[in-house]
Design a protein around this motif. Sequence first.
Motif, short mmCIF file in Angstrom:
data_model
loop_
_atom_site.label_atom_id
_atom_site.label_comp_id
_atom_site.label_asym_id
_atom_site.label_seq_id
_atom_site.Cartn_x
_atom_site.Cartn_y
_atom_site.Cartn_z
N UNK A 106 0.82 -1.21 0.00
CA UNK A 106 0.00 0.00 0.00
C UNK A 106 0.86 1.26 0.00
N UNK A 107 2.13 1.14 0.40
CA UNK A 107 3.05 2.28 0.40
C UNK A 107 3.93 2.29 -0.84
N UNK A 108 4.27 1.08 -1.33
CA UNK A 108 5.19 0.95 -2.46
C UNK A 108 4.54 0.07 -3.53
N UNK A 109 3.59 0.61 -4.27
CA UNK A 109 2.83 -0.22 -5.20
C UNK A 109 3.59 -0.62 -6.46
N UNK A 110 4.68 0.07 -6.78
CA UNK A 110 5.45 -0.24 -7.98
C UNK A 110 6.94 -0.17 -7.68
N UNK A 111 7.68 -1.09 -8.29
CA UNK A 111 9.13 -1.12 -8.12
C UNK A 111 9.81 -1.26 -9.48
N UNK A 112 10.99 -0.70 -9.59
CA UNK A 112 11.87 -0.93 -10.73
C UNK A 112 13.16 -1.53 -10.17
N UNK A 113 13.42 -2.77 -10.52
CA UNK A 113 14.57 -3.50 -9.99
C UNK A 113 15.66 -3.54 -11.06
N UNK A 114 16.85 -3.04 -10.73
CA UNK A 114 17.93 -2.91 -11.70
C UNK A 114 19.10 -3.81 -11.29
N UNK A 115 19.32 -4.86 -12.05
CA UNK A 115 20.40 -5.82 -11.83
C UNK A 115 20.44 -6.30 -10.38
N UNK A 116 19.28 -6.63 -9.88
CA UNK A 116 19.16 -7.15 -8.53
C UNK A 116 17.71 -7.45 -8.22
N UNK A 117 17.48 -8.01 -7.04
CA UNK A 117 16.12 -8.28 -6.59
C UNK A 117 15.67 -9.70 -6.83
N UNK A 118 16.27 -10.37 -7.80
CA UNK A 118 15.95 -11.77 -8.09
C UNK A 118 17.12 -12.60 -7.59
N UNK A 119 16.89 -13.36 -6.51
CA UNK A 119 17.99 -14.02 -5.84
C UNK A 119 18.03 -15.52 -6.04
N UNK A 120 19.22 -16.06 -5.80
CA UNK A 120 19.46 -17.49 -5.87
C UNK A 120 20.23 -17.85 -4.60
N UNK A 121 19.63 -18.65 -3.71
CA UNK A 121 20.21 -18.86 -2.38
C UNK A 121 21.59 -19.49 -2.42
N UNK A 122 22.45 -19.05 -1.51
CA UNK A 122 23.78 -19.63 -1.37
C UNK A 122 23.68 -20.98 -0.68
N UNK A 123 24.61 -21.88 -0.97
CA UNK A 123 24.62 -23.19 -0.29
C UNK A 123 24.76 -23.03 1.22
N UNK A 124 24.15 -23.92 1.95
CA UNK A 124 24.22 -23.88 3.41
C UNK A 124 25.68 -23.95 3.86
N UNK A 125 26.00 -23.16 4.88
CA UNK A 125 27.35 -23.16 5.42
C UNK A 125 28.33 -22.29 4.68
N UNK A 126 27.87 -21.54 3.69
CA UNK A 126 28.76 -20.67 2.92
C UNK A 126 29.30 -19.55 3.80
N UNK A 127 30.59 -19.26 3.68
CA UNK A 127 31.20 -18.13 4.38
C UNK A 127 30.79 -16.85 3.67
N UNK A 128 30.08 -15.96 4.39
CA UNK A 128 29.51 -14.76 3.75
C UNK A 128 30.60 -13.85 3.20
N UNK A 129 31.66 -13.62 4.00
CA UNK A 129 32.74 -12.75 3.53
C UNK A 129 33.37 -13.30 2.25
N UNK A 130 33.61 -14.61 2.25
CA UNK A 130 34.24 -15.25 1.09
C UNK A 130 33.35 -15.11 -0.14
#
Length: 300
Positions: A119-143
Amino acid sequence: MTASGTGPVPQDLTVPVHGGGLTVTRWPGPGPLVIAVHGITANSLAFAAVAEELPDADLYAPDLRGRAAGAALPGPYGLAAHVRDLLALLDHLGRRQAVLLGHSMGAFVAALAAARHPERFPRVVLVDGGLGFPAPAGTDIDELLRAVIGPAMQRLSMTFADREEYLAFFRAHPALAPHWGPWVTAYVERDLTGRAPELRSSCVLDAVRADGADVLGDPEVLAAVHQPQVRGALLWAERGLLDEPRALYDAARVAAAGLDPDRMPARRVDGTNHYSILFPPAAAEVAAAVRASAPGGVGG
Protein backbone atom coordinates in the motif's frame (compact mmCIF):
# COMPACT_ATOMS: atom_id res chain seq x y z
CA MET A 1 25.32 21.89 -10.08
CA THR A 2 24.63 18.43 -11.41
CA ALA A 3 27.39 16.37 -12.97
CA SER A 4 26.47 17.40 -16.51
CA GLY A 5 25.47 20.95 -15.62
CA THR A 6 21.83 20.28 -16.51
CA GLY A 7 18.79 18.96 -14.71
CA PRO A 8 17.70 19.41 -11.10
CA VAL A 9 20.33 20.44 -8.56
CA PRO A 10 20.64 17.84 -5.77
CA GLN A 11 20.24 18.81 -2.15
CA ASP A 12 20.69 16.80 1.05
CA LEU A 13 18.14 16.55 3.84
CA THR A 14 18.10 14.65 7.12
CA VAL A 15 15.28 12.31 8.14
CA PRO A 16 14.85 11.10 11.74
CA VAL A 17 15.27 7.33 11.97
CA HIS A 18 16.27 4.82 14.63
CA GLY A 19 19.59 5.90 16.09
CA GLY A 20 19.95 9.28 14.42
CA GLY A 21 19.44 11.03 11.10
CA LEU A 22 19.28 9.41 7.67
CA THR A 23 20.93 11.61 5.03
CA VAL A 24 18.93 11.66 1.81
CA THR A 25 19.85 13.26 -1.49
CA ARG A 26 16.93 14.88 -3.26
CA TRP A 27 16.66 15.85 -6.90
CA PRO A 28 13.54 18.04 -6.68
CA GLY A 29 10.83 18.02 -9.30
CA PRO A 30 7.10 18.65 -9.55
CA GLY A 31 6.07 15.12 -10.44
CA PRO A 32 5.56 11.76 -8.72
CA LEU A 33 7.65 10.69 -5.75
CA VAL A 34 10.45 8.21 -6.48
CA ILE A 35 12.74 6.71 -3.83
CA ALA A 36 15.98 5.17 -5.10
CA VAL A 37 17.87 2.53 -3.11
CA HIS A 38 21.55 1.89 -3.83
CA GLY A 39 23.76 -1.18 -3.73
CA ILE A 40 25.68 -2.88 -0.97
CA THR A 41 28.79 -0.62 -0.92
CA ALA A 42 27.35 2.31 -2.88
CA ASN A 43 25.70 5.62 -1.94
CA SER A 44 22.96 7.98 -3.06
CA LEU A 45 24.94 9.53 -5.92
CA ALA A 46 24.80 6.25 -7.83
CA PHE A 47 21.50 7.63 -9.17
CA ALA A 48 22.69 11.06 -10.34
CA ALA A 49 22.52 10.25 -14.05
CA VAL A 50 19.09 8.63 -13.72
CA ALA A 51 17.87 11.68 -11.82
CA GLU A 52 18.92 13.91 -14.71
CA GLU A 53 16.78 11.78 -17.01
CA LEU A 54 13.79 12.33 -14.68
CA PRO A 55 13.64 16.12 -14.21
CA ASP A 56 9.92 16.10 -13.45
CA ALA A 57 10.14 13.38 -10.79
CA ASP A 58 10.70 14.22 -7.13
CA LEU A 59 13.52 11.76 -6.53
CA TYR A 60 15.01 10.90 -3.12
CA ALA A 61 17.99 8.60 -2.59
CA PRO A 62 19.19 7.84 0.95
CA ASP A 63 22.72 6.96 1.96
CA LEU A 64 21.70 3.65 3.47
CA ARG A 65 22.45 2.79 7.08
CA GLY A 66 26.15 1.92 7.31
CA ARG A 67 27.27 3.78 4.16
CA ALA A 68 28.57 7.27 3.29
CA ALA A 69 26.63 9.88 5.30
CA GLY A 70 24.68 7.02 6.92
CA ALA A 71 27.81 5.33 8.27
CA ALA A 72 27.25 6.56 11.82
CA LEU A 73 23.76 5.10 12.09
CA PRO A 74 23.84 2.08 14.41
CA GLY A 75 22.64 -1.45 13.90
CA PRO A 76 20.81 -3.65 13.82
CA TYR A 77 21.61 -3.82 10.13
CA GLY A 78 20.01 -5.98 7.46
CA LEU A 79 17.44 -5.38 4.77
CA ALA A 80 14.53 -5.08 7.18
CA ALA A 81 16.28 -2.09 8.78
CA HIS A 82 16.49 -0.41 5.36
CA VAL A 83 12.78 -1.05 4.82
CA ARG A 84 12.01 0.67 8.13
CA ASP A 85 14.18 3.61 7.10
CA LEU A 86 12.33 3.90 3.77
CA LEU A 87 9.02 4.00 5.63
CA ALA A 88 10.43 6.69 7.92
CA LEU A 89 11.41 8.73 4.87
CA LEU A 90 7.98 8.37 3.33
CA ASP A 91 6.30 9.36 6.59
CA HIS A 92 8.68 12.31 7.03
CA LEU A 93 7.65 13.58 3.61
CA GLY A 94 3.99 13.23 4.55
CA ARG A 95 3.37 11.03 1.53
CA ARG A 96 1.38 7.83 1.31
CA GLN A 97 3.10 6.17 -1.67
CA ALA A 98 6.27 6.18 -3.73
CA VAL A 99 7.73 4.29 -6.66
CA LEU A 100 10.82 2.38 -5.54
CA LEU A 101 13.89 2.18 -7.76
CA GLY A 102 16.50 -0.28 -6.49
CA HIS A 103 19.91 -1.20 -7.87
CA SER A 104 21.79 -4.38 -6.94
CA MET A 105 21.24 -4.99 -3.19
CA GLY A 106 18.90 -1.99 -3.25
CA ALA A 107 16.65 -3.94 -5.60
CA PHE A 108 16.27 -6.62 -2.92
CA VAL A 109 15.41 -3.90 -0.41
CA ALA A 110 12.83 -2.51 -2.83
CA ALA A 111 11.23 -5.91 -3.42
CA LEU A 112 11.10 -6.64 0.32
CA ALA A 113 9.55 -3.23 1.04
CA ALA A 114 6.91 -3.76 -1.63
CA ALA A 115 6.15 -7.27 -0.40
CA ARG A 116 5.67 -6.07 3.17
CA HIS A 117 4.02 -2.73 2.40
CA PRO A 118 2.34 -2.82 -1.02
CA GLU A 119 0.00 0.00 0.00
CA ARG A 120 3.05 2.28 0.40
CA PHE A 121 5.19 0.95 -2.46
CA PRO A 122 2.83 -0.22 -5.20
CA ARG A 123 5.45 -0.24 -7.98
CA VAL A 124 9.13 -1.12 -8.12
CA VAL A 125 11.87 -0.93 -10.73
CA LEU A 126 14.57 -3.50 -9.99
CA VAL A 127 17.93 -2.91 -11.70
CA ASP A 128 20.40 -5.82 -11.83
CA GLY A 129 19.16 -7.15 -8.53
CA GLY A 130 16.12 -8.28 -6.59
CA LEU A 131 15.95 -11.77 -8.09
CA GLY A 132 17.99 -14.02 -5.84
CA PHE A 133 19.46 -17.49 -5.87
CA PRO A 134 20.21 -18.86 -2.38
CA ALA A 135 23.78 -19.63 -1.37
CA PRO A 136 24.62 -23.19 -0.29
CA ALA A 137 24.22 -23.88 3.41
CA GLY A 138 27.35 -23.16 5.42
CA THR A 139 28.76 -20.67 2.92
CA ASP A 140 31.20 -18.13 4.38
CA ILE A 141 29.51 -14.76 3.75
CA ASP A 142 32.74 -12.75 3.53
CA GLU A 143 34.24 -15.25 1.09
CA LEU A 144 31.15 -15.25 -1.10
CA LEU A 145 30.86 -11.44 -1.04
CA ARG A 146 34.50 -11.18 -2.13
CA ALA A 147 33.80 -13.61 -4.95
CA VAL A 148 30.66 -11.76 -6.10
CA ILE A 149 31.46 -8.08 -5.65
CA GLY A 150 35.26 -8.26 -5.90
CA PRO A 151 36.98 -4.86 -5.57
CA ALA A 152 33.92 -3.35 -3.89
CA MET A 153 34.49 -5.70 -0.95
CA GLN A 154 38.29 -5.50 -1.17
CA ARG A 155 38.40 -1.75 -0.62
CA LEU A 156 36.63 -2.00 2.75
CA SER A 157 39.87 -3.25 4.33
CA MET A 158 42.15 -0.81 2.45
CA THR A 159 43.53 2.60 3.33
CA PHE A 160 44.64 5.26 0.85
CA ALA A 161 47.40 7.84 1.23
CA ASP A 162 45.43 10.57 -0.50
CA ARG A 163 42.42 11.32 -2.67
CA GLU A 164 44.30 10.64 -5.90
CA GLU A 165 45.34 7.15 -4.77
CA TYR A 166 41.73 6.44 -3.89
CA LEU A 167 40.46 7.66 -7.27
CA ALA A 168 43.17 5.67 -9.04
CA PHE A 169 41.85 2.51 -7.38
CA PHE A 170 38.44 3.14 -8.95
CA ARG A 171 39.84 4.25 -12.31
CA ALA A 172 41.44 0.81 -12.57
CA HIS A 173 38.10 -0.92 -12.02
CA PRO A 174 37.27 -2.64 -15.32
CA ALA A 175 33.55 -1.91 -15.05
CA LEU A 176 34.02 1.79 -14.22
CA ALA A 177 37.11 2.84 -16.17
CA PRO A 178 35.44 3.07 -19.61
CA HIS A 179 32.68 5.24 -18.14
CA TRP A 180 34.79 7.56 -16.00
CA GLY A 181 33.41 11.06 -15.74
CA PRO A 182 31.75 13.53 -13.37
CA TRP A 183 29.02 11.10 -12.28
CA VAL A 184 31.51 8.41 -11.31
CA THR A 185 33.90 10.83 -9.60
CA ALA A 186 31.19 12.35 -7.41
CA TYR A 187 29.79 8.91 -6.62
CA VAL A 188 33.08 7.37 -5.45
CA GLU A 189 34.19 10.49 -3.56
CA ARG A 190 31.01 10.40 -1.46
CA ASP A 191 32.25 7.13 0.01
CA LEU A 192 35.63 8.53 1.10
CA THR A 193 36.25 9.27 4.78
CA GLY A 194 39.11 9.60 7.26
CA ARG A 195 42.29 11.65 7.09
CA ALA A 196 45.38 11.28 4.92
CA PRO A 197 47.41 9.15 4.88
CA GLU A 198 44.68 6.78 6.10
CA LEU A 199 41.68 7.59 3.96
CA ARG A 200 39.21 4.73 3.66
CA SER A 201 35.76 3.68 2.57
CA SER A 202 32.93 4.85 4.81
CA CYS A 203 31.13 1.50 4.51
CA VAL A 204 30.66 -0.32 7.81
CA LEU A 205 31.77 -3.91 7.35
CA ASP A 206 29.17 -5.28 9.78
CA ALA A 207 26.43 -3.58 7.75
CA VAL A 208 27.75 -5.03 4.50
CA ARG A 209 27.95 -8.50 6.05
CA ALA A 210 24.41 -8.34 7.47
CA ASP A 211 22.93 -7.09 4.22
CA GLY A 212 24.90 -9.62 2.20
CA ALA A 213 23.69 -12.46 4.40
CA ASP A 214 20.09 -11.40 3.80
CA VAL A 215 20.52 -11.18 0.03
CA LEU A 216 22.26 -14.54 -0.13
CA GLY A 217 20.17 -16.55 2.27
CA ASP A 218 17.15 -14.95 3.93
CA PRO A 219 14.01 -16.82 2.77
CA GLU A 220 11.73 -13.78 2.97
CA VAL A 221 14.15 -11.62 0.99
CA LEU A 222 14.61 -14.28 -1.69
CA ALA A 223 10.85 -14.80 -1.99
CA ALA A 224 9.90 -11.12 -2.09
CA VAL A 225 10.09 -10.59 -5.86
CA HIS A 226 7.79 -13.58 -6.35
CA GLN A 227 4.99 -12.21 -4.16
CA PRO A 228 1.85 -11.27 -6.12
CA GLN A 229 1.68 -7.80 -4.57
CA VAL A 230 5.16 -6.89 -5.88
CA ARG A 231 4.66 -5.28 -9.27
CA GLY A 232 6.96 -3.41 -11.60
CA ALA A 233 9.86 -4.28 -13.88
CA LEU A 234 13.26 -5.99 -13.75
CA LEU A 235 16.13 -4.68 -15.88
CA TRP A 236 19.38 -6.58 -16.01
CA ALA A 237 22.83 -5.72 -17.35
CA GLU A 238 24.39 -7.58 -20.25
CA ARG A 239 27.74 -7.91 -18.46
CA GLY A 240 28.96 -8.49 -14.91
CA LEU A 241 30.42 -6.57 -11.97
CA LEU A 242 33.91 -6.60 -13.50
CA ASP A 243 32.56 -6.04 -17.03
CA GLU A 244 33.00 -9.74 -17.65
CA PRO A 245 30.71 -11.52 -20.14
CA ARG A 246 29.03 -13.60 -17.43
CA ALA A 247 26.50 -11.28 -15.83
CA LEU A 248 24.46 -11.69 -12.66
CA TYR A 249 21.47 -12.59 -14.82
CA ASP A 250 20.83 -13.99 -18.24
CA ALA A 251 17.69 -14.92 -20.13
CA ALA A 252 17.88 -18.57 -19.08
CA ARG A 253 18.25 -17.81 -15.36
CA VAL A 254 15.50 -15.22 -15.43
CA ALA A 255 13.20 -17.61 -17.28
CA ALA A 256 13.99 -20.41 -14.82
CA ALA A 257 13.00 -18.13 -11.94
CA GLY A 258 9.43 -18.11 -13.25
CA LEU A 259 8.59 -14.44 -12.84
CA ASP A 260 5.09 -13.50 -13.93
CA PRO A 261 5.67 -11.48 -17.15
CA ASP A 262 2.50 -9.48 -16.58
CA ARG A 263 3.40 -8.56 -13.00
CA MET A 264 7.20 -8.30 -13.35
CA PRO A 265 8.34 -8.09 -16.98
CA ALA A 266 12.11 -8.49 -17.36
CA ARG A 267 14.50 -7.35 -20.04
CA ARG A 268 18.21 -6.97 -20.69
CA VAL A 269 19.80 -3.57 -21.14
CA ASP A 270 22.35 -4.11 -23.88
CA GLY A 271 25.87 -2.69 -23.76
CA THR A 272 25.91 -2.34 -19.97
CA ASN A 273 27.61 -3.86 -16.97
CA HIS A 274 26.42 -3.98 -13.37
CA TYR A 275 27.49 -0.38 -12.74
CA SER A 276 27.16 1.31 -16.12
CA ILE A 277 23.48 0.39 -16.32
CA LEU A 278 22.97 3.52 -14.17
CA PHE A 279 25.23 5.74 -16.32
CA PRO A 280 24.52 7.41 -19.68
CA PRO A 281 23.21 6.32 -22.08
CA ALA A 282 21.60 3.40 -20.21
CA ALA A 283 20.31 5.75 -17.51
CA ALA A 284 17.65 6.85 -19.99
CA GLU A 285 16.32 3.29 -20.20
CA VAL A 286 16.17 2.99 -16.41
CA ALA A 287 14.39 6.34 -16.27
CA ALA A 288 11.89 5.14 -18.87
CA ALA A 289 11.04 2.13 -16.68
CA VAL A 290 10.50 4.43 -13.70
CA ARG A 291 8.37 6.73 -15.82
CA ALA A 292 6.21 3.81 -16.90
CA SER A 293 5.75 2.72 -13.28
CA ALA A 294 4.77 6.10 -11.84
CA PRO A 295 1.11 7.01 -11.43
CA GLY A 296 0.16 9.36 -14.23
CA GLY A 297 3.64 9.04 -15.75
CA VAL A 298 6.77 11.08 -15.14
CA GLY A 299 7.89 13.75 -17.55
CA GLY A 300 11.16 13.27 -19.37
